[in-house]
Design a protein around this motif. Structure first.
Motif, PDB file in Angstrom:
ATOM      1  N   GLN A 188      -0.202  39.633  18.492  1.00 26.89           N
ATOM      2  CA  GLN A 188      -1.065  38.514  18.103  1.00 26.89           C
ATOM      3  C   GLN A 188      -0.563  37.195  18.679  1.00 26.89           C
ATOM      4  O   GLN A 188      -0.233  36.271  17.949  1.00 26.89           O
ATOM      5  CB  GLN A 188      -1.158  38.426  16.581  1.00 26.89           C
ATOM      6  CG  GLN A 188      -1.707  39.670  15.917  1.00 26.89           C
ATOM      7  CD  GLN A 188      -3.151  39.916  16.265  1.00 26.89           C
ATOM      8  OE1 GLN A 188      -3.937  38.987  16.335  1.00 26.89           O
ATOM      9  NE2 GLN A 188      -3.505  41.167  16.494  1.00 26.89           N
ATOM     10  N   GLN A 247       3.483  41.035  16.472  1.00 28.65           N
ATOM     11  CA  GLN A 247       3.457  39.759  17.172  1.00 28.65           C
ATOM     12  C   GLN A 247       3.923  39.898  18.617  1.00 28.65           C
ATOM     13  O   GLN A 247       3.206  39.531  19.532  1.00 28.65           O
ATOM     14  CB  GLN A 247       4.375  38.737  16.457  1.00 28.65           C
ATOM     15  CG  GLN A 247       3.897  38.353  15.072  1.00 28.65           C
ATOM     16  CD  GLN A 247       2.711  37.413  15.111  1.00 28.65           C
ATOM     17  OE1 GLN A 247       2.560  36.618  16.026  1.00 28.65           O
ATOM     18  NE2 GLN A 247       1.833  37.519  14.132  1.00 28.65           N
ATOM     19  N   ALA A 389      -6.302  33.009  21.189  1.00 27.22           N
ATOM     20  CA  ALA A 389      -5.644  33.225  19.891  1.00 27.22           C
ATOM     21  C   ALA A 389      -6.657  33.078  18.764  1.00 27.22           C
ATOM     22  O   ALA A 389      -6.687  33.866  17.817  1.00 27.22           O
ATOM     23  CB  ALA A 389      -4.499  32.237  19.719  1.00 27.22           C
ATOM     24  N   GLN A 390      -7.506  32.063  18.891  1.00 28.31           N
ATOM     25  CA  GLN A 390      -8.508  31.810  17.859  1.00 28.31           C
ATOM     26  C   GLN A 390      -9.534  32.938  17.824  1.00 28.31           C
ATOM     27  O   GLN A 390      -9.929  33.401  16.758  1.00 28.31           O
ATOM     28  CB  GLN A 390      -9.190  30.479  18.186  1.00 28.31           C
ATOM     29  CG  GLN A 390      -9.788  29.775  17.006  1.00 28.31           C
ATOM     30  CD  GLN A 390     -10.431  28.471  17.445  1.00 28.31           C
ATOM     31  OE1 GLN A 390     -10.334  28.050  18.598  1.00 28.31           O
ATOM     32  NE2 GLN A 390     -11.112  27.834  16.518  1.00 28.31           N
ATOM     33  N   SER A 393      -8.078  36.572  16.583  1.00 27.50           N
ATOM     34  CA  SER A 393      -7.621  36.718  15.191  1.00 27.50           C
ATOM     35  C   SER A 393      -8.731  36.452  14.194  1.00 27.50           C
ATOM     36  O   SER A 393      -8.588  36.721  13.015  1.00 27.50           O
ATOM     37  CB  SER A 393      -6.459  35.776  14.920  1.00 27.50           C
ATOM     38  OG  SER A 393      -6.931  34.457  14.904  1.00 27.50           O
TER      39      SER A 393
ATOM     40  N   ASP B  75     -10.212  22.312  18.781  1.00 32.01           N
ATOM     41  CA  ASP B  75     -10.179  23.075  17.525  1.00 32.01           C
ATOM     42  C   ASP B  75      -8.766  23.174  16.974  1.00 32.01           C
ATOM     43  O   ASP B  75      -8.546  23.064  15.779  1.00 32.01           O
ATOM     44  CB  ASP B  75     -10.715  24.492  17.759  1.00 32.01           C
ATOM     45  CG  ASP B  75     -12.221  24.500  17.835  1.00 32.01           C
ATOM     46  OD1 ASP B  75     -12.817  23.466  17.478  1.00 32.01           O
ATOM     47  OD2 ASP B  75     -12.797  25.518  18.261  1.00 32.01           O
ATOM     48  N   ARG B  76      -7.829  23.407  17.902  1.00 32.62           N
ATOM     49  CA  ARG B  76      -6.470  23.624  17.454  1.00 32.62           C
ATOM     50  C   ARG B  76      -5.921  22.424  16.688  1.00 32.62           C
ATOM     51  O   ARG B  76      -5.213  22.581  15.690  1.00 32.62           O
ATOM     52  CB  ARG B  76      -5.584  23.913  18.670  1.00 32.62           C
ATOM     53  CG  ARG B  76      -4.148  24.077  18.285  1.00 32.62           C
ATOM     54  CD  ARG B  76      -3.347  24.608  19.423  1.00 32.62           C
ATOM     55  NE  ARG B  76      -1.933  24.560  19.094  1.00 32.62           N
ATOM     56  CZ  ARG B  76      -0.990  25.039  19.872  1.00 32.62           C
ATOM     57  NH1 ARG B  76      -1.293  25.584  21.006  1.00 32.62           N
ATOM     58  NH2 ARG B  76       0.273  24.963  19.517  1.00 32.62           N
ATOM     59  N   ILE B  79      -7.578  22.304  13.224  1.00 33.19           N
ATOM     60  CA  ILE B  79      -6.972  23.328  12.361  1.00 33.19           C
ATOM     61  C   ILE B  79      -5.588  22.852  11.903  1.00 33.19           C
ATOM     62  O   ILE B  79      -5.229  22.989  10.729  1.00 33.19           O
ATOM     63  CB  ILE B  79      -6.852  24.667  13.129  1.00 33.19           C
ATOM     64  CG1 ILE B  79      -8.242  25.230  13.421  1.00 33.19           C
ATOM     65  CG2 ILE B  79      -6.033  25.681  12.338  1.00 33.19           C
ATOM     66  CD1 ILE B  79      -8.242  26.404  14.385  1.00 33.19           C
ATOM     67  N   PRO B 141       4.362  43.457   5.130  1.00 38.27           N
ATOM     68  CA  PRO B 141       3.847  44.522   4.270  1.00 38.27           C
ATOM     69  C   PRO B 141       4.590  45.852   4.429  1.00 38.27           C
ATOM     70  O   PRO B 141       4.643  46.643   3.477  1.00 38.27           O
ATOM     71  CB  PRO B 141       2.391  44.655   4.705  1.00 38.27           C
ATOM     72  CG  PRO B 141       2.327  44.038   6.051  1.00 38.27           C
ATOM     73  CD  PRO B 141       3.365  42.981   6.084  1.00 38.27           C
ATOM     74  N   ASN B 160      -0.122  40.631   1.462  1.00 36.77           N
ATOM     75  CA  ASN B 160       0.133  40.528   2.888  1.00 36.77           C
ATOM     76  C   ASN B 160      -0.366  39.183   3.400  1.00 36.77           C
ATOM     77  O   ASN B 160      -1.250  39.118   4.231  1.00 36.77           O
ATOM     78  CB  ASN B 160      -0.588  41.687   3.595  1.00 36.77           C
ATOM     79  CG  ASN B 160      -0.232  41.742   5.060  1.00 36.77           C
ATOM     80  OD1 ASN B 160       0.680  41.062   5.519  1.00 36.77           O
ATOM     81  ND2 ASN B 160      -0.981  42.521   5.807  1.00 36.77           N
ATOM     82  N   ASN B 163      -0.516  37.975   7.450  1.00 39.60           N
ATOM     83  CA  ASN B 163      -1.391  38.543   8.475  1.00 39.60           C
ATOM     84  C   ASN B 163      -2.858  38.226   8.250  1.00 39.60           C
ATOM     85  O   ASN B 163      -3.706  38.717   8.977  1.00 39.60           O
ATOM     86  CB  ASN B 163      -1.174  40.049   8.580  1.00 39.60           C
ATOM     87  CG  ASN B 163       0.116  40.356   9.305  1.00 39.60           C
ATOM     88  OD1 ASN B 163       0.423  39.748  10.315  1.00 39.60           O
ATOM     89  ND2 ASN B 163       0.900  41.258   8.757  1.00 39.60           N
ATOM     90  N   PRO B 165      -5.569  35.234   8.245  1.00 40.89           N
ATOM     91  CA  PRO B 165      -5.731  33.827   8.625  1.00 40.89           C
ATOM     92  C   PRO B 165      -6.036  32.906   7.444  1.00 40.89           C
ATOM     93  O   PRO B 165      -5.688  31.730   7.485  1.00 40.89           O
ATOM     94  CB  PRO B 165      -6.917  33.856   9.597  1.00 40.89           C
ATOM     95  CG  PRO B 165      -6.956  35.230  10.122  1.00 40.89           C
ATOM     96  CD  PRO B 165      -6.422  36.123   9.046  1.00 40.89           C
ATOM     97  N   THR B 248       5.843  32.221  11.386  1.00 37.10           N
ATOM     98  CA  THR B 248       4.570  32.784  11.861  1.00 37.10           C
ATOM     99  C   THR B 248       4.310  32.514  13.335  1.00 37.10           C
ATOM    100  O   THR B 248       3.422  33.126  13.922  1.00 37.10           O
ATOM    101  CB  THR B 248       3.388  32.185  11.087  1.00 37.10           C
ATOM    102  OG1 THR B 248       3.313  30.797  11.422  1.00 37.10           O
ATOM    103  CG2 THR B 248       3.551  32.335   9.602  1.00 37.10           C
ATOM    104  N   PRO B 252      -1.532  34.206  12.330  1.00 36.39           N
ATOM    105  CA  PRO B 252      -2.306  34.921  13.358  1.00 36.39           C
ATOM    106  C   PRO B 252      -3.324  33.994  14.031  1.00 36.39           C
ATOM    107  O   PRO B 252      -3.958  33.204  13.345  1.00 36.39           O
ATOM    108  CB  PRO B 252      -3.013  36.020  12.574  1.00 36.39           C
ATOM    109  CG  PRO B 252      -2.871  35.668  11.141  1.00 36.39           C
ATOM    110  CD  PRO B 252      -1.797  34.679  10.985  1.00 36.39           C
ATOM    111  N   GLY B 253      -3.438  34.129  15.323  1.00 32.67           N
ATOM    112  CA  GLY B 253      -4.294  33.218  16.077  1.00 32.67           C
ATOM    113  C   GLY B 253      -3.745  31.811  15.989  1.00 32.67           C
ATOM    114  O   GLY B 253      -2.580  31.582  16.258  1.00 32.67           O
ATOM    115  N   LEU B 254      -4.589  30.884  15.556  1.00 38.70           N
ATOM    116  CA  LEU B 254      -4.147  29.502  15.415  1.00 38.70           C
ATOM    117  C   LEU B 254      -4.062  29.117  13.949  1.00 38.70           C
ATOM    118  O   LEU B 254      -3.945  27.947  13.622  1.00 38.70           O
ATOM    119  CB  LEU B 254      -5.154  28.567  16.109  1.00 38.70           C
ATOM    120  CG  LEU B 254      -5.397  28.778  17.589  1.00 38.70           C
ATOM    121  CD1 LEU B 254      -6.459  27.813  18.080  1.00 38.70           C
ATOM    122  CD2 LEU B 254      -4.115  28.571  18.366  1.00 38.70           C
TER     123      LEU B 254
END
Lengths: 413, 305
Positions: A188, A247, A389-390, A393, B75-76, B79, B141, B160, B163, B165, B248, B252-254
């Motif tokens: 991820q 990850q 990434a956005q 996920s 966006d990042r 967020i 987990p 969990n 993991n 978002p 992290t 996950p993601g952003l």
């Protein structure tokens, strides 16, 4: 502020390292790089051995962490007036501003003496080292990202044949899931998801569309139907990788090795992990360059740059090292240890394994693409990785992602 | 020495205020210069270059507010701001409440007070990187808390947060609270110990309950202690970075990105100084917007009164 601190800390660490280094005849060169995993360290020691054999001293300045950690340290040392003798960077645009600022050594005379223009294959690697007709770096190896790694154990457990291309993989994913196996392992992190995106795009949207977007930065193509199909395929792949909680890329590779996942899309450095786990290509795992559909490889990789130095002895030694790094013997020993492809086509790599042979064949056929490091600036690359990434996920729709991506391509530099 | 300490004699004039205690001023000159050059100068430089299109090297190619426009369309960044908001508000309230409650409990003259105090303060001795890694494992987990509880027989137990978002920021919050409340507890305890015993006696004579005495009498008396705690917590929130990186990595993601991480990554990984400077200037602005009205109320008010 933190880069000053880092370089200060690094400086201290290196002073300590220098003090303990065995004094020898010849010139001491400090070489920084971020090759710290088992296979990588073995590969870099081949360089060190070759260099020590010439009567000079190799002071190893390994920086732990990936390129993302090491690059700022390296660059801030060069900018801060405390240059190392030589350093690894990815060829491409990472060093462009350093060259423009006159901080890197011009290697054109070495290149001409060694006839690099004739031996470096593909020639795009040398182009990436060239600015305004002058050559500033030595390409070392080629790493490509368009590979899918398939676990034979996972497919045998599900009673299925191992797929031979991406379409078969997608078709068989339902049965794989029914057998309790995760179809696609995915770390991820944005850069890994970007690699998967790139590989799927080349396979689904085709080479012409990929080139229009990545090389010509044509946003209309990025909004066009080929890319719509590609984004839908990526959205589908996202669902196949939904349960993948890992990850780091090597954790994802480990899922393929243990058979808990069917496949992983990752660069050819994943081979190192299979080798360490003593897996045999063709028996325990398969590799498909270009996802089995479009057998092309990008030509990212590593290169060495030599910061400008006042000391004439060091400058002479830097040029000597530059010539040594690209010499046939060093290229063979280094690349066999690293699992990467050599930058010259005129050497004997017959001891390489099946996956590397596939890569060499593609190189010989000229199926090469510029890598992301060459096509986009670091700034654009990070923005694309953020989008990936956005997207991977969350629940972003393929259409929204396509539009955001096209916008980034429009603003790309 | 006697010569030096003699006041300078100017006939008929009072000595200039500037040269009063000149030895002390001379001694603090390095500090004053450091503050001016490093803090004020560095800040001004950063703000100035946020209006340029500087990439790897600072260049004076002015682009106006372009970097800010791009920043607020990213966006990042949005967020990151939201995450910091959630983390900040929850962390501020919970740290104060838990820190004060623990301090009040310890203040009730319980047994083994110093042992408990050490236990609660202990996490503060660990760096955020260690904290982040430890909680990454605890919340994993497959071999963390969820696995342990399932091992006890509660097979359907699911916990969990890292993991998902939607919940990852609370996973960070748990680690942040675990690390930070001990220190706040100690500060609160020191404040409680500073309260005169007579206040408690007076409250008891008046028949006011313990909880009510705390809320109505003790807390208002501890105002300076609360302000110290507030400043410590707030600065910890704004510079939240290492915990995220260790626990992290923004994923996950952003979904667990924070502004400080955006600044670092765009300055060094993306080699886009202008964008990084614009983001750090926005961080400075947010601090200033909170700090100035508060400082005005806190210090300006006292002078008038």
């Amino acid at each position: 502020m933190s880069n000053i601190l880092k370089s200060a800390l690094l400086g201290t660490a290196l002073t300590a390292a220098t003090a303990t280094a065995v004094m020898a005849e010849g010139v001491e060169l400090e070489i920084t790089h971020w090759w710290t995993s088992g296979g990588e360290a073995a590969a870099v020691s081949k360089f060190a051995e070759a260099w020590t054999a010439t009567g000079n001293t190799w002071i190893d300045g390994a920086i732990a962490g990936s390129g993302g950690t090491a690059r700022p340290i390296i660059i801030s040392r060069i900018l801060g007036g405390d240059p190392m003798a030589a350093t690894q960077l990815n060829h491409g645009r990472q060093a462009q501003e350093l060259i423009e600022a006159g901080l890197l050594l011009d290697l054109t005379d070495v290149a001409e003496a060694g006839g690099w223009a004739d031996i470096v294959n593909p020639s795009s690697l040398l182009d990436a080292c060239t600015l305004d007709g002058r050559i500033y770096c030595v390409p070392i190896n080629i790493h490509s990202s368009q590979w899918i790694w398939l676990s034979h154990a996972a497919y045998e457990n599900a009673g299925l044949d191992v797929p031979t291309d991406w379409n078969e993989f997608v078709a068989s994913s339902g049965d794989l899931q029914a057998a309790g196996t995760l179809p696609l392992a995915m770390g991820q992190q944005g850069w890994q998801q970007n690699i998967a995106f790139g590989a799927i795009t080349i396979a689904v949207a085709g080479l012409d569309a990929w080139k229009a977007v990545n090389i010509d930065k044509d946003a209309d193509v990025a909004r066009g139907p080929e890319y719509t199909a590609a984004w839908e395929a990526v959205a589908n792949a996202r669902e196949l990788a939904r349960e993948s909680n890992v990850q780091d890329w090597n954790q994802a590779t480990n899922m393929v090795i243990t058979g808990t996942a069917g496949a992983q899309i990752m660069g050819d450095w994943a081979q190192g992990e299979f080798a360490v786990a003593e897996q045999v290509e063709g028996e325990d795992y398969s590799c498909l360059p270009g996802l089995g559909l479009n057998p092309v490889l990008d030509t990212g990789g590593d290169a060495f740059y030599f910061p400008v130095n006042d000391d004439a002895d060091i400058t002479a030694a830097q040029k000597e090292l530059a010539a040594l790094l690209i010499s046939p013997e060093t290229q063979v020993s280094f690349n066999l240890a690293k699992g990467s492809l050599p930058v010259r086509g005129d050497i004997d790599m017959s001891t390489a394994n099946g996956c590397m042979q596939k890569g060499l064949d593609i190189l010989a056929d000229g199926g090469v693409l510029p890598s992301g490091d060459i096509a986009f600036s670091q700034d654009t690359t990070l923005q694309i990785e953020d989008l990936m990434a956005q997207f991977w996920s969350g629940d972003m729709s393929a259409a929204d992602a396509q539009e955001s991506y096209a916008q980034l391509i429009e603003d790309a530099d | 020495m006697t010569v030096a300490s003699e006041p300078p004699s100017h006939k008929g004039k009072r000595p200039s205020r500037l040269f009063k205690n000149w030895m002390a001023k001379l001694a603090s000159l390095p500090m004053i210069l450091t503050a001016l050059v490093v803090f004020v100068g560095g800040t001004a430089w950063t703000v100035t270059y946020s209006f340029t299109s500087s990439r790897m090297l600072p260049k004076t190619s002015w682009v106006g507010f372009d970097q800010y426009e791009r920043l607020w369309n990213t966006d990042r960044w949005i967020i990151s701001i939201k995450n910091l908001g959630i983390y900040g508000i929850c962390s501020m309230i919970l740290t104060l409440v838990i820190g004060f409650s623990l301090a009040a409990c310890l203040d009730r003259k319980i047994r083994f007070e110093s042992a408990f105090r050490s236990i609660f303060l202990y996490p503060f001795a660990l760096s955020f990187v260690v904290t982040g890694l430890v909680w990454q494992w605890i919340l994993n987990p497959d071999f963390g808390l969820q696995n342990v509880v399932r091992g006890w027989g509660w097979e359907s137990f699911t916990f969990n947060p890292l993991n998902d978002p939607n919940t990852v920021i609370y996973g960070l919050l748990i680690a942040g609270l675990w690390q930070g409340t001990g220190l706040i507890m100690c500060i609160m305890l020191a404040g409680l110990r500073g309260i005169d015993e007579d206040i408690w006696k007076a409250a008891r004579v008046d028949g006011i309950g313990t909880v009510k005495t705390y809320v109505m009498v003790i807390i208002p008396m501890m105002r300076p202690v609360f302000i110290t705690a507030l400043v410590l917590i707030a600065s910890g929130i704004i510079k939240l970075y290492d915990l995220v990186v260790a626990q992290t990595g923004g994923g996950p993601g952003l979904s667990s990105e924070v502004p400080a991480k955006y600044v670092i990554e765009y300055m060094f990984r993306a080699q886009n100084l202008g964008q990084g400077f614009a983001a750090s200037t926005m961080m400075l602005c947010s601090v200033v917007i909170i700090l100035i009205p508060w400082a005005y109320l806190e210090f300006g008010g006292k002078k008038r009164g």
